[in-house]
Design an enzyme around this catalytic site. Structure first.
Site, PDB file in Angstrom:
ATOM      1  CG  HIS A  92      46.102  36.135  36.625  1.00 22.68           C
ATOM      2  ND1 HIS A  92      45.640  36.526  37.859  1.00 22.68           N
ATOM      3  CD2 HIS A  92      45.423  36.904  35.732  1.00 22.68           C
ATOM      4  CE1 HIS A  92      44.748  37.485  37.720  1.00 22.68           C
ATOM      5  NE2 HIS A  92      44.582  37.734  36.453  1.00 22.68           N
ATOM      6  NE  ARG A 140      38.513  36.110  32.820  1.00 22.21           N
ATOM      7  CZ  ARG A 140      38.712  37.024  33.760  1.00 22.21           C
ATOM      8  NH1 ARG A 140      38.592  36.674  35.028  1.00 22.21           N
ATOM      9  NH2 ARG A 140      39.018  38.263  33.463  1.00 22.21           N
ATOM     10  CE  LYS A 150      40.062  46.493  36.723  1.00 19.39           C
ATOM     11  NZ  LYS A 150      40.403  45.157  36.251  1.00 19.39           N
ATOM     12  CB  SER A 161      41.770  39.281  40.998  1.00 23.10           C
ATOM     13  OG  SER A 161      42.832  38.818  40.216  1.00 23.10           O
TER      14      SER A 161
HETATM   15  P1  ADP Z   1      42.833  43.385  33.922  1.00 21.09           P
HETATM   16  O1  ADP Z   1      42.531  44.210  35.084  1.00 21.09           O
HETATM   17  O2  ADP Z   1      43.684  44.017  32.866  1.00 21.09           O
HETATM   18  O3  ADP Z   1      41.640  42.615  33.362  1.00 21.09           O
HETATM   19  P2  ADP Z   1      43.598  40.953  35.217  1.00 21.09           P
HETATM   20  O4  ADP Z   1      44.695  40.805  36.162  1.00 21.09           O
HETATM   21  O5  ADP Z   1      42.210  40.756  35.708  1.00 21.09           O
HETATM   22  O6  ADP Z   1      43.810  42.322  34.518  1.00 21.09           O
HETATM   23  O7  ADP Z   1      43.822  39.972  34.011  1.00 21.09           O
HETATM   24  C1  ADP Z   1      44.969  40.009  33.209  1.00 21.09           C
HETATM   25  C2  ADP Z   1      44.748  39.119  32.026  1.00 21.09           C
HETATM   26  O8  ADP Z   1      44.525  37.791  32.477  1.00 21.09           O
HETATM   27  C3  ADP Z   1      43.533  39.462  31.170  1.00 21.09           C
HETATM   28  O9  ADP Z   1      43.845  39.147  29.828  1.00 21.09           O
HETATM   29  C4  ADP Z   1      42.469  38.546  31.691  1.00 21.09           C
HETATM   30  O10 ADP Z   1      41.490  38.271  30.723  1.00 21.09           O
HETATM   31  C5  ADP Z   1      43.301  37.316  31.985  1.00 21.09           C
HETATM   32  N1  ADP Z   1      42.675  36.453  32.973  1.00 21.09           N
HETATM   33  C6  ADP Z   1      42.219  36.793  34.189  1.00 21.09           C
HETATM   34  N2  ADP Z   1      41.679  35.722  34.820  1.00 21.09           N
HETATM   35  C7  ADP Z   1      41.815  34.673  33.967  1.00 21.09           C
HETATM   36  C8  ADP Z   1      41.436  33.286  34.021  1.00 21.09           C
HETATM   37  N3  ADP Z   1      40.810  32.784  35.076  1.00 21.09           N
HETATM   38  N4  ADP Z   1      41.753  32.502  32.975  1.00 21.09           N
HETATM   39  C9  ADP Z   1      42.374  33.034  31.894  1.00 21.09           C
HETATM   40  N5  ADP Z   1      42.734  34.324  31.761  1.00 21.09           N
HETATM   41  C10 ADP Z   1      42.459  35.140  32.787  1.00 21.09           C
END
Ligand code: ADP
Length: 162
Positions: free
Chosen positions: A18, A91, A42, A129
């Site tokens: 992130h 990703r 979640k 996460s």
């Molecule tokens: P959500 O629950 O909406 O997927 P996340 O917090 O998991 O929220 O992710 C928020 C954004 O960050 C999403 O667009 C997700 O694809 C992106 N994201 C999460 N992990 C990574 C990563 N390791 N590299 C790039 N983008 C990421």
């Protein structure tokens, strides 16, 4: 490009995947608003306030990162904040279908708002996460995959839970 982008997500907790997207977003936009979603639970490990605090701490030296939370439809929140660009990270494979659906649905709901995707960096594309929490719970080393302040908080949290 200038202006403001809205980067929404669960961030439970924020990872270096992130933070990589946020930092790269700052090279394109003047300001990135990181918006922690209140309605996607979640099985959260951290409260919304804790998640916001960890993101703020990780960007303490960066006044152009604003951390907020929102509830309900993202496009409504974007309109309220007068932001027309949603920023998302992509990703390989796993994100595509969901992100494609969401981006098109959001554009259908409000055609003024569009989504900009940054491809995940090869150094962080494997991170989520969920995976980081799992590794921390099992006692694995999470240095480098989350900001240092998050590493400390996460280790405390999983220790208290076991
Ligand atoms: P959500 O629950 O909406 O997927 P996340 O917090 O998991 O929220 O992710 C928020 C954004 O960050 C999403 O667009 C997700 O694809 C992106 N994201 C999460 N992990 C990574 C990563 N390791 N590299 C790039 N983008 C990421």
């Amino acid at each position: 490009m200038s202006g403001i982008a809205l980067y929404p997500g669960s961030f439970d907790p924020v990872t270096t995947g992130h933070t990589n997207i946020i930092r790269r977003g700052l090279q394109i936009f003047d300001t990135v608003i990181v918006a922690v979603a209140r309605n996607i639970s979640k099985n959260a490990l951290f409260s919304i306030d804790e998640r916001m605090e960890m993101i703020r701490d990780a960007f303490a030296d960066q006044p152009n990162v604003i951390v907020e939370s929102f509830e309900g439809l993202l496009v409504q929140y974007a309109r309220q904040r007068e932001v027309t660009c949603i920023l998302r990270g992509l990703r390989a494979v796993e994100d595509f279908e969901y992100e494609y659906q969401m981006a098109n649905m959001n554009r259908k709901l409000n055609s003024d708002i569009d989504t900009l995707f940054l491809m995940a960096d090869p150094t962080t594309f494997f991170l989520s996460s969920r995976l980081v929490k799992e590794v921390a719970t099992l006692g694995g080393d999470i240095s480098g995959v989350v900001p240092e302040n998050v590493r400390v908080r996460l280790l405390e949290r999983v220790a208290n839970k076991s």
